[in-house]
Design an enzyme around this catalytic site. Structure first.
Site, PDB file in Angstrom:
ATOM      1  CG  HIS A 222       4.449   9.379  21.766  1.00 47.66           C
ATOM      2  ND1 HIS A 222       4.937   9.508  20.489  1.00 47.66           N
ATOM      3  CD2 HIS A 222       4.371  10.642  22.273  1.00 47.66           C
ATOM      4  CE1 HIS A 222       5.158  10.801  20.258  1.00 47.66           C
ATOM      5  NE2 HIS A 222       4.825  11.502  21.314  1.00 47.66           N
ATOM      6  CE1 TYR A 260       5.986  16.130  20.235  1.00 49.46           C
ATOM      7  CE2 TYR A 260       4.902  14.291  19.128  1.00 49.46           C
ATOM      8  CZ  TYR A 260       5.389  14.874  20.284  1.00 49.46           C
ATOM      9  OH  TYR A 260       5.291  14.214  21.480  1.00 49.46           O
ATOM     10  CD1 TRP A 361      -4.977  13.256  23.050  1.00 51.36           C
ATOM     11  CD2 TRP A 361      -3.391  14.389  21.939  1.00 51.36           C
ATOM     12  NE1 TRP A 361      -4.477  12.446  22.069  1.00 51.36           N
ATOM     13  CE2 TRP A 361      -3.515  13.108  21.373  1.00 51.36           C
ATOM     14  CE3 TRP A 361      -2.467  15.285  21.420  1.00 51.36           C
ATOM     15  CZ2 TRP A 361      -2.732  12.699  20.305  1.00 51.36           C
ATOM     16  CZ3 TRP A 361      -1.686  14.881  20.346  1.00 51.36           C
ATOM     17  CH2 TRP A 361      -1.815  13.595  19.797  1.00 51.36           C
ATOM     18  CG  ASP A 552     -33.161  13.274  13.845  1.00 51.09           C
ATOM     19  OD1 ASP A 552     -32.208  12.519  14.155  1.00 51.09           O
ATOM     20  OD2 ASP A 552     -33.408  13.591  12.666  1.00 51.09           O
TER      21      ASP A 552
HETATM   22  P1  FAD Z   1      -2.829  11.830  33.648  1.00 51.21           P
HETATM   23  O1  FAD Z   1      -1.940  12.978  33.633  1.00 51.21           O
HETATM   24  O2  FAD Z   1      -2.230  10.497  33.408  1.00 51.21           O
HETATM   25  O3  FAD Z   1      -3.552  11.856  35.025  1.00 51.21           O
HETATM   26  C1  FAD Z   1      -4.289  10.775  35.534  1.00 51.21           C
HETATM   27  C2  FAD Z   1      -3.987  10.643  36.979  1.00 51.21           C
HETATM   28  O4  FAD Z   1      -4.837   9.668  37.556  1.00 51.21           O
HETATM   29  C3  FAD Z   1      -2.563  10.180  37.205  1.00 51.21           C
HETATM   30  O5  FAD Z   1      -1.877  11.165  37.914  1.00 51.21           O
HETATM   31  C4  FAD Z   1      -2.728   8.893  37.969  1.00 51.21           C
HETATM   32  O6  FAD Z   1      -1.736   8.709  38.945  1.00 51.21           O
HETATM   33  C5  FAD Z   1      -4.099   9.033  38.565  1.00 51.21           C
HETATM   34  N1  FAD Z   1      -4.744   7.751  38.838  1.00 51.21           N
HETATM   35  C6  FAD Z   1      -4.880   6.698  38.013  1.00 51.21           C
HETATM   36  N2  FAD Z   1      -5.479   5.677  38.627  1.00 51.21           N
HETATM   37  C7  FAD Z   1      -5.738   6.087  39.886  1.00 51.21           C
HETATM   38  C8  FAD Z   1      -6.343   5.465  41.003  1.00 51.21           C
HETATM   39  N3  FAD Z   1      -6.809   4.218  40.965  1.00 51.21           N
HETATM   40  N4  FAD Z   1      -6.433   6.177  42.154  1.00 51.21           N
HETATM   41  C9  FAD Z   1      -5.973   7.447  42.226  1.00 51.21           C
HETATM   42  N5  FAD Z   1      -5.371   8.080  41.200  1.00 51.21           N
HETATM   43  C10 FAD Z   1      -5.275   7.400  40.038  1.00 51.21           C
HETATM   44  N6  FAD Z   1      -0.687  15.855  24.673  1.00 51.21           N
HETATM   45  C11 FAD Z   1      -0.760  17.013  24.046  1.00 51.21           C
HETATM   46  O7  FAD Z   1      -1.814  17.635  24.007  1.00 51.21           O
HETATM   47  N7  FAD Z   1       0.325  17.556  23.406  1.00 51.21           N
HETATM   48  C12 FAD Z   1       1.508  16.912  23.407  1.00 51.21           C
HETATM   49  O8  FAD Z   1       2.479  17.400  22.840  1.00 51.21           O
HETATM   50  C13 FAD Z   1       1.619  15.680  24.053  1.00 51.21           C
HETATM   51  N8  FAD Z   1       2.769  15.004  24.024  1.00 51.21           N
HETATM   52  C14 FAD Z   1       2.894  13.853  24.732  1.00 51.21           C
HETATM   53  C15 FAD Z   1       4.122  13.223  24.764  1.00 51.21           C
HETATM   54  C16 FAD Z   1       4.281  12.090  25.517  1.00 51.21           C
HETATM   55  C17 FAD Z   1       5.608  11.435  25.548  1.00 51.21           C
HETATM   56  C18 FAD Z   1       3.180  11.556  26.215  1.00 51.21           C
HETATM   57  C19 FAD Z   1       3.325  10.348  27.062  1.00 51.21           C
HETATM   58  C20 FAD Z   1       1.950  12.167  26.162  1.00 51.21           C
HETATM   59  C21 FAD Z   1       1.790  13.313  25.414  1.00 51.21           C
HETATM   60  N9  FAD Z   1       0.563  13.968  25.337  1.00 51.21           N
HETATM   61  C22 FAD Z   1       0.480  15.169  24.693  1.00 51.21           C
HETATM   62  C23 FAD Z   1      -0.649  13.387  25.928  1.00 51.21           C
HETATM   63  C24 FAD Z   1      -0.963  14.005  27.266  1.00 51.21           C
HETATM   64  O9  FAD Z   1       0.156  13.997  28.050  1.00 51.21           O
HETATM   65  C25 FAD Z   1      -2.057  13.251  27.974  1.00 51.21           C
HETATM   66  O10 FAD Z   1      -3.078  12.945  27.104  1.00 51.21           O
HETATM   67  C26 FAD Z   1      -2.615  14.046  29.155  1.00 51.21           C
HETATM   68  O11 FAD Z   1      -1.580  14.473  29.980  1.00 51.21           O
HETATM   69  C27 FAD Z   1      -3.576  13.220  29.972  1.00 51.21           C
HETATM   70  O12 FAD Z   1      -3.985  13.939  31.082  1.00 51.21           O
HETATM   71  P2  FAD Z   1      -4.891  13.219  32.178  1.00 51.21           P
HETATM   72  O13 FAD Z   1      -5.122  14.187  33.263  1.00 51.21           O
HETATM   73  O14 FAD Z   1      -6.067  12.627  31.526  1.00 51.21           O
HETATM   74  O15 FAD Z   1      -4.040  11.960  32.632  1.00 51.21           O
END
Ligand code: FAD
Length: 825
Positions: A222, A260, A361, A552
């Site tokens: 994105h 946005y 998110w 249910d």
């Molecule tokens: P992540 O932050 O990806 O964390 C997951 C972690 O798991 C990572 O650090 C990864 O390294 C670790 N991991 C994965 N596999 C393994 C493994 N095998 N062993 C150990 N560690 C592992 N959301 C909003 O609400 N508002 C916004 O404005 C918004 N804007 C965005 C803009 C962009 C450009 C992007 C890319 C995303 C945006 N989002 C936004 C979405 C939001 O950033 C994500 O949905 C959210 O940060 C996800 O959080 P998370 O903790 O689930 O995932």
């Protein structure tokens, strides 16, 4: 105590550690593949816009809690939420109207919001082009999450509380014994665990694959870009003005063009959803933990300026001040999309102790983490998570092809104006009942759910409109509620109430439970007494230990040790089959939905029809209401269940799939002289509502108890066995409910509402609509609504529909046949 391993130190994983610590859990390890100071997942570069309002009560509630939580995470006098407010602007009349609907959602779910004129938009946001903006929706409590900072502060505070963090270490495998997790493996060690929660963000698919669990999410890139300094903002003393935070204007959405905006000090940040979907396979990114910094991280791909061109042009139109800037920095950032846009939450179906909280998110992160912590520590969450459960997806929806296509569509449609009844365009025809070709011949209008094609009405019935008595004639609808609707539905309702109709019930879930342990299991999990003799049907609730409704079901006792369960959702069946597996005693569960088919034959002349095609005794004496028996119809072995969702005499007739077409033809032919028609789901829904039958998941969820939801008739007081939720029911039965699910009728007899609209009492918003339909028999629109208990029968309320207040009255229910005359004879 339980040993917990959380995989991933993004905004979800760190919040989960925090929520568990605050509930007294102590043995928690977080394993993160990236460096802890900047893990490199989606959170590391999330611009953090938090728009709380959605059509979903659950998602909005999760967002509201996230805002509160971020405000409570504080260091050096600064918390992790910059509450600048949110402004959604309309540049088309359709969007202006849509903002009214969104204002309704906000009101329904208790988020303060205000529709604002174009002039007010400009006052609030002076950069806007006054020639483009028609109006807006302002939500003062929205704002910016400081997600990366929150993650770091959570790591700090939970580390102090004893949580172990292991950075730069990928989880490479999950250890298990039989059906339970025992630990995670990393290149260096095995970490023992009783509970593993995958908070791996868009790497969820890879984590799931380690234990054979399909995770229905798709990582998509994105585009997000920052401009160079805006001349009018240059040198502005942002620090003193806004407490060290680098934005003062509301976060801005221009959904008509998929855009946005937020401020970053002197610069602007621009997010764009209008480009082509760019799917990614997370495994192909490698487990990079080296060289992670602001610009280099696995979740950040190279900017493709050509995809951003339209966004940049449109931005300069909407915000003319930006014409004096350039794109200074951009990237294609990766995060997760899912087939229906919701998160993926809950326990894996085949492995105890393995949980997921992914495709979340920032906006919903703390809310989801709290719900997970509640589930782990108490078995239930205060916000209903039904629509987020991993188990909501059926097998066919877990295939990669399905996930890829539907998640990409979700990306494309993310800011579109979507009608609640809008059928999915593709993929279609994944699951069809054996009656499908007959239904096509009758001109069925199909709507997909769970992969099933379900007829909503039949064009073949259009000619009946010419014969409809005046009092059954459909009223004219407004343009929005007329979408994906047909006046033919009135004719199908009329025929059902006055002659007989056949409904395809195949897609309703059927589940067989058998074995010597079946009685015990069903007694333990449901509010009903299912120990009655074979041949009986019981309507029962599944509760959580708090007395909240988690489903249910209809339990039909086929023999001493065999039952058939009828359920509305896959989540209910997933719960039953998990419990069946867990119970030590011998009990086996089997989903028979697809291998069988089912016709609901209902109407005052149903018995006339069935007695011409079967020699079995379908008389009231031989086959009373809420009974089940085997019979033969034109040589076809069937199971007939005497029950009806539409409130008319009749049976659900089931047989195995290969007999389907013959069963349909037999009944259809035999019924003709009795006026039989095929009728669809739209009439079904309307007739169901007239009869007051609730739908789990829409009308009632785990946030409601049976007394307030009006389903306490499903509680068998005389049952002596203990069951889940019984203790809570004893307490709840002594209390006077503070809210109730009420039946409303619309006073003018014609104004439609569709569900989720706010309800006002004495001018104040007090509740919301769950389900609505036109009540053909009562000749008025009907709506069910959650209202404070003091709003009682006969009182007037108002429903807000696109900003218009529609008068309605709380009615005695059920509206149709309260004495059950139609069903019991
Ligand atoms: P992540 O932050 O990806 O964390 C997951 C972690 O798991 C990572 O650090 C990864 O390294 C670790 N991991 C994965 N596999 C393994 C493994 N095998 N062993 C150990 N560690 C592992 N959301 C909003 O609400 N508002 C916004 O404005 C918004 N804007 C965005 C803009 C962009 C450009 C992007 C890319 C995303 C945006 N989002 C936004 C979405 C939001 O950033 C994500 O949905 C959210 O940060 C996800 O959080 P998370 O903790 O689930 O995932």
């Amino acid at each position: 105590t339980h040993r917990v391993v959380i995989i991933g130190a993004g905004i979800v994983g760190t919040n989960l550690a925090d929520e568990l610590v605050s509930r007294g859990w102590t043995d928690i390890t977080v394993v993160e593949q990236g460096p802890l100071h900047m893990p490199g997942g989606s959170t590391s570069h999330a611009p953090g816009l938090v728009f709380q309002t959605t059509p979903s009560k659950t998602m909005t509630s999760l967002a509201r809690y996230t805002v509160q939580k971020l405000q409570s995470i504080e260091k050096d006098g600064q918390n992790c939420f910059n509450q600048v407010g949110g402004l959604e602007v309309a540049t088309t009349p359709a969007r202006l109207k849509e903002l009214k609907r969104r204002h309704g959602f906000a009101t329904s779910w208790g988020i303060e919001s205000r529709l604002v004129s174009a002039e007010e938009c400009l006052q609030m946001y002076p950069h806007l082009n006054k020639d483009l903006v028609l109006g807006g929706l302002h939500i003062p409590t929205d704002g910016l999450a400081l997600a990366a900072r929150a993650t770091q502060l959570l790591i700090e505070r939970t580390s102090k509380a004893g949580v172990r963090y292991i950075g730069s270490t990928p989880v490479t495998g999950i250890q298990r014994t039989d059906n339970r997790v025992t630990g995670v493996t990393t290149p260096d060690a095995t970490i023992p665990a009783d509970i593993i929660v995958s908070c791996a963000g868009f790497w969820g698919v890879e984590l799931g694959a380690m234990v054979g669990v399909s995770i229905p999410l798709l990582p998509l890139a994105h585009q997000y870009a920052k401009t160079s300094a805006v001349p009018t903002l240059k040198g502005r003393d942002i620090n003193s003005r806004i407490n060290g935070l680098n934005a003062a204007l509301p976060i801005l959405r221009h959904q008509d063009q998929d855009l946005y905006y937020r401020e970053h000090g002197e610069q602007y940040g621009i997010g764009y959803y209008g480009h082509r979907p760019m799917p990614i396979v997370a495994a192909s990114l490698g487990l990079t933990s080296k060289n992670v910094d602001d610009k280099n991280m696995p979740s950040r791909l190279e900017f493709t300026p050509e995809d951003f061109d339209p966004a940049w042009k449109e931005t300069q139109r909407l915000l003319p001040a930006l014409q004096q800037t350039q794109i200074a920095d951009g990237f294609n950032g990766i995060f997760s999309f899912t087939p229906d846009g919701g998160p993926v939450f809950g326990q894996a179906p085949n492995l105890d102790g393995f949980y997921v909280a992914e495709a979340v998110w920032v906006t919903h992160s703390a809310g989801v983490a709290r719900a997970m912590a509640e589930v782990l520590t108490t078995g239930r969450s205060q916000i209903d998570m039904g629509e987020c459960e991993l188990s909501r997806f059926e097998d066919v929806q877990l295939s990669r092809a399905y996930v890829n296509e539907t998640s990409q569509r979700n990306f494309v449609e993310i800011y579109d104006i979507l009608h609640p009844s809008q059928p999915k365009e593709s993929p279609r025809n994944l699951r069809t009942s054996p009656f499908y070709s007959r239904q096509q011949d009758l001109g069925a209008f199909f709507v997909e759910l769970g992969g099933w094609e379900r007829p909503f009405w039949y064009e073949a019935n259009a000619e009946l409109l010419n014969f409809l008595p005046a009092e059954w004639k459909p009223v004219e609808r407004d343009a929005w509620s007329a979408k994906f609707h047909s006046p033919i539905v009135a004719a199908e309702a009329w025929k059902t109430r006055n002659a007989v109709a056949m409904y395809d019930m195949t897609s309703f879930h059927r589940f067989e439970m058998s074995g010597p342990g079946a009685v015990h299991l069903l007694q333990r999990l449901t509010t009903g007494d299912i120990s009655a003799k074979p041949g009986t049907i019981t309507y029962a609730l599944l509760l959580n230990s708090d007395g909240g409704i988690r489903g249910d079901i209809f339990v039909s006792r086929l023999s001493d040790q065999a039952f058939q369960i009828g359920a509305n959702s896959a989540t209910e069946l997933a719960y039953l089959s998990r419990e069946a597996r867990r119970q030590g005693q011998w009990v086996q569960g089997r989903d028979i939905t697809g291998s069988t088919c089912c016709i609901g034959l209902w109407g005052p002349r149903a018995r006339d029809v069935i007695s011409t095609v079967s020699t079995d005794d379908f008389s009231n004496r031989a086959f009373p209401y809420f009974h089940v028996k085997n019979a033969t119809i034109n040589g076809i072995p069937v199971t007939a269940l005497r029950k009806s969702y539409v409130g008319e005499l009749g049976w659900e007739i089931q047989t195995s799939a290969e007999y389907g077409p013959r069963l349909w033809d037999t009944i259809f032919q035999a019924g003709k002289i009795h006026g039989l028609i095929a009728a669809g789901r739209a009439a079904f829904n309307a007739l169901r509502l007239e009869k007051g039958y609730r739908t789990y998941g829409t009308d009632m969820t785990s946030e409601h108890n049976p007394y307030e939801a009006g389903v306490s008739n499903a509680i068998r007081a005389s049952k002596w066995e203990d069951y889940v939720g019984r203790y809570a029911l004893d307490r709840l039965s002594q209390q006077v409910p503070t809210r109730r699910l009420r039946c409303l009728t619309i006073d003018d007899g014609r104004s439609m509402v569709l569900g989720k609209e706010p309800v006002f009492y004495r001018g104040k918003p007090v509740g919301y609509i769950t389900t609505a339909a036109f009540g053909y028999t009562v000749r008025k629109p009907i709506a069910y609504a959650w209202l404070p208990a003091q709003v009682s029968q006969g009182q007037g309320v108002e429903v807000e529909y696109f900003g218009r207040r529609i008068k309605a009255t709380v009615a005695a229910e059920p509206l149709y046949d309260p004495d059950m005359k139609r069903l019991l004879d």
